[in-house]
Every structure is written in structure tokens, then in C-alpha cells.
Design an enzyme around this catalytic site. Structure first.
Site, PDB file in Angstrom:
ATOM      1  N   ASP A   1       0.835  -1.207   0.000  1.00 47.04           N
ATOM      2  CA  ASP A   1       0.000   0.000   0.000  1.00 47.04           C
ATOM      3  C   ASP A   1       0.872   1.260   0.000  1.00 47.04           C
ATOM      4  OD1 ASP A   1      -2.416   1.468   0.367  1.00 47.04           O
ATOM      5  OD2 ASP A   1      -2.164   1.439   2.547  1.00 47.04           O
ATOM      6  N   HIS A   2       0.618   2.170  -0.931  1.00 43.76           N
ATOM      7  CA  HIS A   2       1.325   3.465  -0.989  1.00 43.76           C
ATOM      8  C   HIS A   2       2.857   3.332  -0.955  1.00 43.76           C
ATOM      9  CE1 HIS A   2      -2.082   6.240  -0.777  1.00 43.76           C
ATOM     10  NE2 HIS A   2      -2.611   5.457   0.138  1.00 43.76           N
TER      11      HIS A   2
ATOM     12  N   HIS B   1      -7.199  10.263   4.025  1.00 46.78           N
ATOM     13  CA  HIS B   1      -7.072   9.191   5.027  1.00 46.78           C
ATOM     14  C   HIS B   1      -7.486   9.671   6.418  1.00 46.78           C
ATOM     15  CE1 HIS B   1      -3.771   7.708   2.169  1.00 46.78           C
ATOM     16  NE2 HIS B   1      -4.699   6.787   2.144  1.00 46.78           N
ATOM     17  N   GLY B   2      -8.038   8.744   7.204  1.00 47.61           N
ATOM     18  CA  GLY B   2      -8.260   9.019   8.619  1.00 47.61           C
ATOM     19  C   GLY B   2      -9.713   9.323   8.951  1.00 47.61           C
TER      20      GLY B   2
ATOM     21  N   ASN C   1     -10.124   0.988   0.356  1.00 50.12           N
ATOM     22  CA  ASN C   1      -9.107   0.823   1.407  1.00 50.12           C
ATOM     23  C   ASN C   1      -9.629   1.293   2.754  1.00 50.12           C
ATOM     24  OD1 ASN C   1      -7.819   1.152  -1.258  1.00 50.12           O
ATOM     25  ND2 ASN C   1      -5.922   0.901  -0.111  1.00 50.12           N
TER      26      ASN C   1
ATOM     27  N   ASN D   1      -8.315   1.492   6.870  1.00 51.78           N
ATOM     28  CA  ASN D   1      -7.269   1.278   7.859  1.00 51.78           C
ATOM     29  C   ASN D   1      -7.642   1.891   9.215  1.00 51.78           C
ATOM     30  OD1 ASN D   1      -4.875   0.738   9.161  1.00 51.78           O
ATOM     31  ND2 ASN D   1      -3.557   1.840   7.759  1.00 51.78           N
TER      32      ASN D   1
HETATM   33  P1  13P Z   1      -8.428   5.155   6.091  1.00 50.42           P
HETATM   34  O1  13P Z   1      -7.337   5.159   7.087  1.00 50.42           O
HETATM   35  O2  13P Z   1      -9.167   6.444   5.998  1.00 50.42           O
HETATM   36  O3  13P Z   1      -9.346   3.997   6.294  1.00 50.42           O
HETATM   37  O4  13P Z   1      -7.738   4.934   4.663  1.00 50.42           O
HETATM   38  C1  13P Z   1      -6.945   3.787   4.441  1.00 50.42           C
HETATM   39  C2  13P Z   1      -6.224   3.821   3.151  1.00 50.42           C
HETATM   40  O5  13P Z   1      -6.638   4.468   2.217  1.00 50.42           O
HETATM   41  C3  13P Z   1      -4.996   3.017   3.037  1.00 50.42           C
HETATM   42  O6  13P Z   1      -4.330   3.239   1.836  1.00 50.42           O
END
Ligand code: 13P
Length: 295
Positions: free
Chosen positions: A80-81, A186-187, A237, A239
Site C-alpha cells: 500500500d502506498h 485518510h483518517g 481501502n 485502515n
Molecule cells: P483510512 O485510514 O481512511 O481507512 O484509509 C486507508 C487507506 O486508504 C490506506 O491506503
């Protein structure tokens, strides 16, 4: 056809999205695989370079493959990334199924050069490649608890994906998936994370058969997720919501005054509640993404 290609084709043709959940530990892996098994869903397990380094890249591949076999769940393993070709190359050799080269911090010509090189090599092995031109984190948002912050501080529509530039990037790099940026930082924030669905429609119209991913899956309203899948998103995605579920439940367990958890020191007795809390999040997402009962 490789396993990754097979599942992305099914997601595209049957209009569902595959959840891509970050795993930095055996506890997260157990939660994700447990949810996928319960709901008979394919799943993407992913690790950022930091998470993969913490787990150990070979250890992550080994643990994932064993759990895939023993639970009968198709798992697409994704980096990822990753910031450049070199990180992706290590994961390609280690046996990942899917690589996200986030070259958005590189100069665009360099991003195109590295991503094209990776796509040419990965495709020979049936490995899919995701590319990115618009830095989703440009204003500093990571997969963290930003609930004390206003979302407008970390996003600005001027950084959202330009459909014409995206089409040019896809054409030059031959990537399989584009990481679109339509407000999906994200977040978790104080506000819901609304996304620009009209822009997503325009991107989809320009990109045709290219798969689309939606990062920042934590905190996007359910109706917008459903609409995005209808327009043509195949990978979502998530996280932060897992990280929060883990942290909150672990804290509750450790702070509990008496038995069974209070004062407990055996890791294998402390962790199951936190694993179950993460598994509940993954199950909710799998149902929302429409990938249940596909295996
Ligand atoms: P979130 O942390 O907002 O769920 O996003 C996760 C993400 O995009 C990981 O690449």
C-alpha cells in the site's frame, strides 16, 4: 488469469468492491481473515512499507499464504502506498499479488517512468499495479485519529483528480488501477468524509476499463460508498477504523478492574477481544461493499 485479475474482473462485472484492509500484525490478519471466512468474501490484505517492515515482508507473505490455505479464503496481498519502484520490486520478488506505486510525490515524468517499468515487469507475473498522481495526503492527513481536526484543513478540491491527466497517466503507464482522489483523505475526522461522486463519474467515463480504487474508506458515508461502487470502484481501502477498534478495545481490556481481563498478562488472553472488535469492522465493510457470498 491471475487470482488478482480474476477477482477484479468479477468485482467490475458484478458491481461489488473488494475491501483492502491494512494488516501490521498477526492480530489484524486474524481479524480480516476471520471476517472474510465468515462472510465467504475475497479480501485484499495490504501493508504500507512501514507496516510491512514491522511485520517483516517475508513473514507477512508466509503468514498470509498459510492463512489463505487453512481458511479457504482468496487473499490478494498488496503493498500500500509504496513511494517508488524499488519498494515495489522487493514486494514483487517476495510474492505479492498487487502493488500500489504511489508516485505522487515524484515529478510526473519520473512517476510515469517508474510506474511503467513496474507495470511491464509485474504484468509478466500476473501481478496488478495501481498508480497515483494526486497525493491523497498532500495536506498531511494519514490513517490516524483526526477527530479533533476539521476535515477542510487537510483537503482542498484543487488537488482532486483531473480526469484528463488521469487518462494520460493510465495510457502512458498501462496501470490496472487508478487511485482516484475525490475528497477521500485518510483518517477519521469530526465531520463525515463526503466524496465528489460527479467527479468520480467523469473519471470513470475517461478511464473506461481501468479499475478504480477508493482510499480513505474510514468515515465515508455508507450511501456514498454504495454510489461509488455503482459508478465503478472495485477496491476500497480501510485502515483507521481498524486501528481505532483495536486501540479502544485493547485499552478497555487492560483498564478492566478485575478478571477475566483485568491484571491479565498472557498475550493470547488479552488479544481476542481486540481481534473481535476489528473483525466486526471488517464484516460491516464487507457487507457494505457487496463482496459477501462471492466464494
Ligand atoms: P483510512 O485510514 O481512511 O481507512 O484509509 C486507508 C487507506 O486508504 C490506506 O491506503
Amino acid at each position: 488469469m491471475s487470482k488478482a485479475k480474476y477477482w477484479f474482473e468479477r468485482a467490475k462485472n458484478e458491481h461489488f468492491a473488494i475491501g483492502a484492509f491494512n494488516a501490521a500484525s498477526i492480530e489484524t490478519l486474524k481479524a480480516i481473515v476471520g471476517a472474510a471466512k465468515n462472510l465467504r468474501s475475497p479480501v485484499i490484505i495490504e501493508a504500507s512499507p512501514g507496516e510491512a517492515e514491522y511485520f517483516g515482508i517475508k513473514e507477512l507473505v508466509g503468514a498470509t499464504r498459510v492463512m489463505e490455505q487453512s481458511n479457504g479464503v482468496p487473499i490478494i496481498l498488496n503493498l500500500d502506498h509504496a513511494p517508488d519502484y524499488d519498494h515495489c520490486r522487493v514486494a514483487l520478488e517476495a510474492g505479492f499479488d498487487y502493488l500500489h506505486l504511489d508516485g505522487s510525490k515524484l515529478d510526473i515524468e519520473e512517476n510515469i517512468r517508474q510506474t511503467r517499468r513496474l507495470a511491464d515487469e509485474a504484468h509478466k507475473k500476473g501481478v496488478l499495479v495501481e498508480g497515483e498522481i494526486d497525493n491523497i495526503n498532500v495536506l498531511g492527513a494519514g490513517s490516524a485519529d483526526h477527530r479533533g481536526k476539521n476535515i477542510d484543513v487537510v483537503r482542498d478540491p484543487k488537488y482532486y483528480t483531473d480526469p484528463a491527466k488521469a487518462a494520460d497517466f493510465v495510457e502512458k503507464t498501462q496501470i490496472d488501477t487508478l487511485a482516484s482522489f475525490i475528497g477521500n483523505v485518510h483518517g477519521m475526522y469530526a465531520q463525515t468524509k463526503n466524496i465528489n461522486l460527479d467527479l468520480l463519474r467523469e473519471i470513470k467515463a475517461r478511464l473506461g476499463q481501468t479499475y478504480l480504487s477508493l482510499h480513505g474508506g474510514s468515515g465515508i458515508p455508507a450511501n456514498e460508498i454504495t454510489a461509488a461502487i455503482g459508478i465503478g470502484v472495485q477496491k476500497i481501502n480501510v485502515n483507521t477504523q481498524l486501528r481505532l477498534a483495536f486501540r479502544d478495545k485493547l485499552k478497555e481490556t487492560l483498564d478492566a478492574p478485575g478478571p477475566p481481563a483485568g491484571g491479565e498478562v498472557a498475550i493470547y488472553k488479552i488479544m481476542p477481544a481486540a481481534i473481535a472488535a476489528m473483525q466486526a469492522v471488517v464484516e460491516e465493510k464487507i457487507k457494505l461493499f457487496g463482496s459477501a457470498n462471492k466464494i
